[in-house]
Design a protein around this motif. Structure first.
Motif, PDB file in Angstrom:
ATOM      1  N   SER A   1       0.832  -1.213   0.000  1.00  0.00           N
ATOM      2  CA  SER A   1       0.000   0.000   0.000  1.00  0.00           C
ATOM      3  C   SER A   1       0.863   1.259   0.000  1.00  0.00           C
ATOM      4  N   SER A   2       0.388   2.273  -0.721  1.00  0.00           N
ATOM      5  CA  SER A   2       1.107   3.553  -0.749  1.00  0.00           C
ATOM      6  C   SER A   2       0.447   4.563   0.185  1.00  0.00           C
ATOM      7  N   ALA A   3      -0.479   4.083   1.015  1.00  0.00           N
ATOM      8  CA  ALA A   3      -1.222   5.018   1.882  1.00  0.00           C
ATOM      9  C   ALA A   3      -0.872   4.801   3.346  1.00  0.00           C
TER      10      ALA A   3
ATOM     11  N   PRO B   1     -14.929  13.323  -6.324  1.00  0.00           N
ATOM     12  CA  PRO B   1     -14.920  12.025  -5.629  1.00  0.00           C
ATOM     13  C   PRO B   1     -13.547  11.350  -5.768  1.00  0.00           C
ATOM     14  N   GLY B   2     -12.573  11.822  -5.034  1.00  0.00           N
ATOM     15  CA  GLY B   2     -11.218  11.252  -5.061  1.00  0.00           C
ATOM     16  C   GLY B   2     -10.308  11.934  -6.068  1.00  0.00           C
ATOM     17  N   THR B   3      -9.021  11.729  -5.878  1.00  0.00           N
ATOM     18  CA  THR B   3      -8.017  12.282  -6.795  1.00  0.00           C
ATOM     19  C   THR B   3      -8.193  11.703  -8.194  1.00  0.00           C
ATOM     20  N   THR B   4      -8.579  10.431  -8.238  1.00  0.00           N
ATOM     21  CA  THR B   4      -8.746   9.744  -9.518  1.00  0.00           C
ATOM     22  C   THR B   4      -9.716  10.501 -10.424  1.00  0.00           C
ATOM     23  N   VAL B   5     -10.832  10.928  -9.857  1.00  0.00           N
ATOM     24  CA  VAL B   5     -11.829  11.643 -10.673  1.00  0.00           C
ATOM     25  C   VAL B   5     -11.316  13.049 -11.014  1.00  0.00           C
ATOM     26  N   ALA B   6     -10.570  13.658 -10.096  1.00  0.00           N
ATOM     27  CA  ALA B   6      -9.970  14.962 -10.423  1.00  0.00           C
ATOM     28  C   ALA B   6      -9.036  14.810 -11.624  1.00  0.00           C
ATOM     29  N   ASN B   7      -8.267  13.711 -11.644  1.00  0.00           N
ATOM     30  CA  ASN B   7      -7.376  13.469 -12.797  1.00  0.00           C
ATOM     31  C   ASN B   7      -8.174  13.279 -14.077  1.00  0.00           C
ATOM     32  N   LEU B   8      -9.254  12.513 -13.976  1.00  0.00           N
ATOM     33  CA  LEU B   8     -10.086  12.262 -15.166  1.00  0.00           C
ATOM     34  C   LEU B   8     -10.657  13.584 -15.703  1.00  0.00           C
TER      35      LEU B   8
ATOM     36  N   GLY C   1       5.595   5.035 -13.960  1.00  0.00           N
ATOM     37  CA  GLY C   1       4.532   5.855 -13.398  1.00  0.00           C
ATOM     38  C   GLY C   1       3.373   5.023 -12.893  1.00  0.00           C
ATOM     39  N   TYR C   2       2.419   5.740 -12.317  1.00  0.00           N
ATOM     40  CA  TYR C   2       1.229   5.119 -11.725  1.00  0.00           C
ATOM     41  C   TYR C   2       0.325   4.669 -12.875  1.00  0.00           C
ATOM     42  N   GLU C   3       0.236   3.363 -13.073  1.00  0.00           N
ATOM     43  CA  GLU C   3      -0.394   2.814 -14.276  1.00  0.00           C
ATOM     44  C   GLU C   3      -1.828   3.286 -14.511  1.00  0.00           C
TER      45      GLU C   3
ATOM     46  N   TYR D   1       6.516  11.818  -6.474  1.00  0.00           N
ATOM     47  CA  TYR D   1       6.488  10.911  -7.618  1.00  0.00           C
ATOM     48  C   TYR D   1       6.115   9.500  -7.175  1.00  0.00           C
ATOM     49  N   ASN D   2       5.036   8.973  -7.754  1.00  0.00           N
ATOM     50  CA  ASN D   2       4.727   7.563  -7.562  1.00  0.00           C
ATOM     51  C   ASN D   2       5.286   6.832  -8.777  1.00  0.00           C
ATOM     52  N   PRO D   3       6.300   5.985  -8.606  1.00  0.00           N
ATOM     53  CA  PRO D   3       6.600   5.128  -7.458  1.00  0.00           C
ATOM     54  C   PRO D   3       7.742   5.522  -6.525  1.00  0.00           C
TER      55      PRO D   3
ATOM     56  N   VAL E   1      -0.258  18.032 -12.466  1.00  0.00           N
ATOM     57  CA  VAL E   1       0.624  17.488 -11.434  1.00  0.00           C
ATOM     58  C   VAL E   1      -0.247  16.805 -10.380  1.00  0.00           C
ATOM     59  N   ASP E   2      -0.161  15.488 -10.325  1.00  0.00           N
ATOM     60  CA  ASP E   2      -0.917  14.724  -9.335  1.00  0.00           C
ATOM     61  C   ASP E   2      -0.168  14.823  -8.014  1.00  0.00           C
ATOM     62  N   GLU E   3      -0.766  15.532  -7.051  1.00  0.00           N
ATOM     63  CA  GLU E   3      -0.088  15.825  -5.780  1.00  0.00           C
ATOM     64  C   GLU E   3      -0.723  15.096  -4.610  1.00  0.00           C
ATOM     65  N   VAL E   4      -1.232  13.883  -4.869  1.00  0.00           N
ATOM     66  CA  VAL E   4      -1.920  13.182  -3.788  1.00  0.00           C
ATOM     67  C   VAL E   4      -0.972  12.846  -2.626  1.00  0.00           C
ATOM     68  N   TYR E   5       0.358  12.805  -2.904  1.00  0.00           N
ATOM     69  CA  TYR E   5       1.337  12.522  -1.830  1.00  0.00           C
ATOM     70  C   TYR E   5       2.037  13.785  -1.318  1.00  0.00           C
TER      71      TYR E   5
ATOM     72  N   SER F   1      -6.637  10.532   0.370  1.00  0.00           N
ATOM     73  CA  SER F   1      -6.420   9.080   0.385  1.00  0.00           C
ATOM     74  C   SER F   1      -5.104   8.612   0.985  1.00  0.00           C
ATOM     75  N   LYS F   2      -4.043   9.369   0.850  1.00  0.00           N
ATOM     76  CA  LYS F   2      -2.712   8.826   1.159  1.00  0.00           C
ATOM     77  C   LYS F   2      -2.177   9.319   2.495  1.00  0.00           C
ATOM     78  N   VAL F   3      -1.764  10.588   2.535  1.00  0.00           N
ATOM     79  CA  VAL F   3      -1.168  11.148   3.750  1.00  0.00           C
ATOM     80  C   VAL F   3      -2.168  11.119   4.908  1.00  0.00           C
TER      81      VAL F   3
ATOM     82  N   LEU G   1     -12.844   7.208   1.871  1.00  0.00           N
ATOM     83  CA  LEU G   1     -13.795   8.333   1.854  1.00  0.00           C
ATOM     84  C   LEU G   1     -14.068   8.827   0.432  1.00  0.00           C
ATOM     85  N   ARG G   2     -13.138   8.585  -0.460  1.00  0.00           N
ATOM     86  CA  ARG G   2     -13.265   9.021  -1.861  1.00  0.00           C
ATOM     87  C   ARG G   2     -13.492  10.535  -1.964  1.00  0.00           C
ATOM     88  N   TYR G   3     -12.555  11.294  -1.439  1.00  0.00           N
ATOM     89  CA  TYR G   3     -12.666  12.750  -1.513  1.00  0.00           C
ATOM     90  C   TYR G   3     -11.346  13.330  -2.024  1.00  0.00           C
TER      91      TYR G   3
HETATM   92  C1  LIG Z   1      -0.404   9.122  -8.142  1.00  0.00           C
HETATM   93  C2  LIG Z   1      -1.730   8.676  -7.624  1.00  0.00           C
HETATM   94  N1  LIG Z   1      -2.835   9.392  -7.916  1.00  0.00           N
HETATM   95  C3  LIG Z   1      -4.050   9.040  -7.463  1.00  0.00           C
HETATM   96  C4  LIG Z   1      -4.212   7.908  -6.672  1.00  0.00           C
HETATM   97  C5  LIG Z   1      -5.590   7.566  -6.194  1.00  0.00           C
HETATM   98  O1  LIG Z   1      -6.077   8.609  -5.399  1.00  0.00           O
HETATM   99  P1  LIG Z   1      -7.604   8.585  -4.873  1.00  0.00           P
HETATM  100  O2  LIG Z   1      -7.736   7.395  -3.967  1.00  0.00           O
HETATM  101  O3  LIG Z   1      -7.731   9.877  -4.117  1.00  0.00           O
HETATM  102  O4  LIG Z   1      -8.484   8.498  -6.038  1.00  0.00           O
HETATM  103  C6  LIG Z   1      -3.103   7.132  -6.360  1.00  0.00           C
HETATM  104  C7  LIG Z   1      -3.254   5.907  -5.546  1.00  0.00           C
HETATM  105  O5  LIG Z   1      -2.372   5.070  -5.454  1.00  0.00           O
HETATM  106  C8  LIG Z   1      -1.837   7.514  -6.840  1.00  0.00           C
HETATM  107  O6  LIG Z   1      -0.741   6.814  -6.556  1.00  0.00           O
END
Ligand SMILES: Cc1ncc(COP(=O)(O)O)c(C=O)c1O
Length: 343
Positions: free
Chosen positions: A19-21, A68-75, A93-95, A141-143, A169-173, A198-200, A206-208
């Motif tokens: 896990s990265s969280a 609803p989460g970083t994922t949707v912000a990226n989308l 990178g984060y696949e 940077y993930n990973p 720039v995905d700054e979830v970390y 989600s991470k820190v 919670l998906r926020y």
């Molecule tokens: C770079 C990166 N962005 C987004 C996510 C997912 O974030 P969220 O759970 O807020 O959608 C992850 C989860 O591993 C991630 O590594």
């Protein structure tokens, strides 16, 4: 992602470090008793949360869009900023970002990270010259957990402006750095930031999350969100608001856990100088070199040593494993010993 779900949720190893969280805090330990209110829908995110995020990250309220989460912000960011042009994505990178970009129909171009995981600005200029309308990177940077210097972000902004492009720039970390760093979106008009709880903050369930960007981008993202979902889930918005009000408690918990776990990880690296690792300045993940393909190492480690990590091939680099340090210290210690034995 399927692999991560299976190993983190369905059959984790005894010493699971994939896990990265940060491990979630039980609600009973939270510094407040959460309440739920199903009233009060807001069309584009709870304004109190928007105000708190704007103050915390030093941007205007018009530059914040909860998701609803970083994922949707990226989308949303990719959906409004690619504009029919190819999208450059960092590699390794984060696949899921790469596959999400491909799923939008955009052509994916690789942006190789250098061996010290830095970004080659010459390469960025080349992908923009070749027509990319958007570059997607992560910071931390993930990973590998490394970070981009402010002047690099400013150079990325200048290159994007020059080529009528954008940088996501995905700054979830990012909040995992020991010092505060402004989000990319506060550093340049062509830089867009995404992040979340989600991470820190250990609140992946919670998906926020949120998108920070120029108001014109936020407006377009709101338009795209309108065609994906009507509103955010109200219980999520309620809870997220209460968490944001107490974010310093969650942050202090992160620093407490990392204060114990980083020295364990660093001491292990000191004892194993043969393991290549660019040590990150903070955060929850380390990318460590191994001597065999990560896929077979992963199988052996799980079967013979009851230990799990995230194999590098998921990030596009077979020669590495990603070790997450956000769980219990004793699991980290025992898992690292088993990784050393398996190497
Ligand atoms: C770079 C990166 N962005 C987004 C996510 C997912 O974030 P969220 O759970 O807020 O959608 C992850 C989860 O591993 C991630 O590594």
């Amino acid at each position: 992602m399927h692999y991560a779900k299976m190993h983190q949720m369905v059959h984790p190893a005894r010493y699971e470090l994939s896990s990265s969280a940060l491990a979630a805090a039980p609600v009973s330990e939270w510094p407040f008793v959460p309440t739920l209110d199903l009233q009060g829908h807001e069309p584009y995110g709870d304004v109190r949360a928007v105000e708190m995020l704007a103050v915390r990250y030093g941007v205007s309220v018009e530059s914040v869009f909860p998701t609803p989460g970083t994922t949707v912000a990226n989308l949303l960011a990719v959906g409004v900023l690619a504009r029919g042009r190819p999208v450059a994505v960092e590699l390794p990178g984060y696949e899921p970002i790469r596959s999400m970009v491909a799923a939008t129909g955009a052509r994916v171009r690789d942006l190789p990270r250098r061996h010290d995981w830095s970004i080659d600005l010459g390469e960025v200029e080349q992908v923009f010259r070749d027509g990319a309308g958007l570059l997607v990177v992560s910071d931390l940077y993930n990973p590998a957990g490394t970070t981009l210097a402010i002047d690099v972000l400013q150079r990325l902004d200048a290159l994007a402006r020059q080529h009528d492009a954008w940088v996501l720039v995905d700054e979830v970390y990012l909040d995992g750095l020991p010092h505060r760093r402004p989000p990319a979106a506060a550093l340049g008009e062509r830089l867009v930031s995404t992040a979340g709880l989600s991470k820190v903050y250990g609140l992946g369930g919670l998906r926020y999350g949120w998108l920070l960007a120029a108001p014109s981008v936020i407006e377009m993202a709101g338009g795209l969100a309108d065609s994906l979902y009507a509103i955010m889930a109200t219980p999520v918005e309620n809870l997220a608001l209460q968490v944001l009000e107490h974010l310093d408690w969650f942050k202090a918990r992160y620093h407490r856990i990392l204060g114990a776990n980083r020295p364990i990880m660093e001491a292990w690296l000191d004892r194993h100088p043969e393991r290549f690792c660019i040590r990150p300045p903070g955060g929850l993940i380390y990318f460590v070199g191994i001597d065999e393909p990560s896929e077979t190492f992963d199988r052996r480690l799980r079967q013979e040593h009851e230990t799990g990590m995230a194999p590098g091939h998921f990030f596009g680099d077979e020669g590495f494993i990603r070790i997450g340090i956000g769980g219990p210290s004793e699991i980290l210690q025992a898992g690292l010993e088993r990784i050393a034995a398996a190497c």
